[in-house]
Design a protein around this motif. Structure first.
Motif, PDB file in Angstrom:
ATOM      1  N   THR A   1       0.749  -1.078   0.135  1.00 28.26           N
ATOM      2  CA  THR A   1       0.161   0.020   0.026  1.00 28.26           C
ATOM      3  C   THR A   1       0.790   1.216   0.152  1.00 28.26           C
ATOM      4  N   MET A   2       0.438   2.273  -0.529  1.00 24.73           N
ATOM      5  CA  MET A   2       1.176   3.527  -0.757  1.00 24.73           C
ATOM      6  C   MET A   2       0.153   4.735  -0.622  1.00 24.73           C
ATOM      7  N   GLN A   3       0.651   5.747   0.044  1.00 25.38           N
ATOM      8  CA  GLN A   3      -0.380   7.158   0.126  1.00 25.38           C
ATOM      9  C   GLN A   3       0.472   8.092   0.475  1.00 25.38           C
ATOM     10  N   VAL A   4      -0.078   9.309   0.142  1.00 25.16           N
ATOM     11  CA  VAL A   4       0.477  10.613   0.432  1.00 25.16           C
ATOM     12  C   VAL A   4       0.397  11.078   2.001  1.00 25.16           C
ATOM     13  N   VAL A   5       1.235  11.315   2.662  1.00 19.54           N
ATOM     14  CA  VAL A   5       1.201  11.591   4.309  1.00 19.54           C
ATOM     15  C   VAL A   5       1.845  12.969   4.521  1.00 19.54           C
TER      16      VAL A   5
END
Length: 261
Positions: free
Chosen positions: A206-210
């Motif tokens: 999984t990958m997301q902007v934080v």
């Protein structure tokens, strides 16, 4: 015997005539005496009293005969319609026993109220994240796993100061912020890049902007820190064999200039 009406009228007329004649006779005697004593002198004769005018008494009105009594029309007596008698061979049912209560009249149950249709709740709007995935693809590279790409706004301008967070099971990593920073001063605007050890080659990611929330930043940076604030929904990747290099770009929807600076 009673006199008739006409006879009574005749008798009354005769009596009246006799009454008028009697005074006339008594007047002629003085006249004769005066003529005998003085025959040359004319003696005036008394004026004769005229006879009274006889007014006949009107006869009584003749009684109006009664109208003839109408002859009643004979009414024929009604013809007797024979009433059919019940057959004599039909047996009369015996009365019910006195100790048996009569059957109770069933009470009609009221119909249950119709269910009121519950209006469907309005669709829940999807949360508006500041970032969303733009597109990705996997390339070949033996011996390592790598994630890289760009963050831009809707006009295509690079967005700096935001971090990317990667997980694979219990394994996680956070990369340097996009664009130039104290830990990567030579990075191009909007660019990010993260290398992973070869032991994580086959995995669901999984990958997301934080936004990085670990203490000491800047300038201290720890890629194993997990104190982050999610700013985008997660994007998913599967790395296997030599398909371990993933290029993924992101859109910035709002507050694109509010990075770590």
């Amino acid at each position: 015997m009673a006199l008739k009406n006409g006879q009574m009228k005749l008798i009354s007329g005769l009596v009246l005539a006799l009454t008028l004649v009697s005074p006339a006779c008594s007047v002629t005697e003085p006249v004769k005496t005066r003529l005998a004593s003085n025959p040359d002198k004319p003696v005036p004769l008394p004026t004769r009293t005229p006879w009274p005018t006889f007014t006949p008494t009107p006869e009584e009105p003749t009684a109006t005969p009664l109208p003839p009594t109408p002859t009643p029309t004979p009414t024929l007596p009604p013809t007797d319609t024979p009433v059919p008698l019940p057959p004599t061979d039909t047996p009369t049912p015996p009365p019910p026993p006195t100790d048996t209560p009569p059957p109770a009249t069933p009470t009609k149950k009221p119909a249950p109220p119709k269910p009121t249709a519950t209006p469907a709740p309005p669709p829940t709007a999807a949360p508006q994240f500041r970032f969303q995935p733009k597109g990705s693809y996997a390339g070949k590279n033996d011996g390592l796993t790598r994630f890289m790409g760009h963050i831009t706004d809707r006009a295509g301008n690079p967005v700096n100061g935001f971090f990317l967070y990667f997980t694979c099971g219990s394994f996680h990593k956070v990369c340097f912020p996009t664009g130039p920073s104290p830990v990567a001063p030579d990075w191009a605007p909007g660019w990010y890049d993260q290398y992973i050890a070869s032991k994580e080659l086959d995995c669901d990611w999984t990958m997301q902007v934080v936004m990085y929330k670990c203490p000491g930043w800047p300038p201290v940076f720890n890629s194993d820190c997990d104190q982050v604030e999610a700013l985008a929904p997660p994007d998913y990747f599967h790395t296997y064999d030599d398909h371990t290099v993933v290029t993924a770009d992101w859109w910035c929807n709002s507050d694109c200039d509010q990075g770590w600076r």
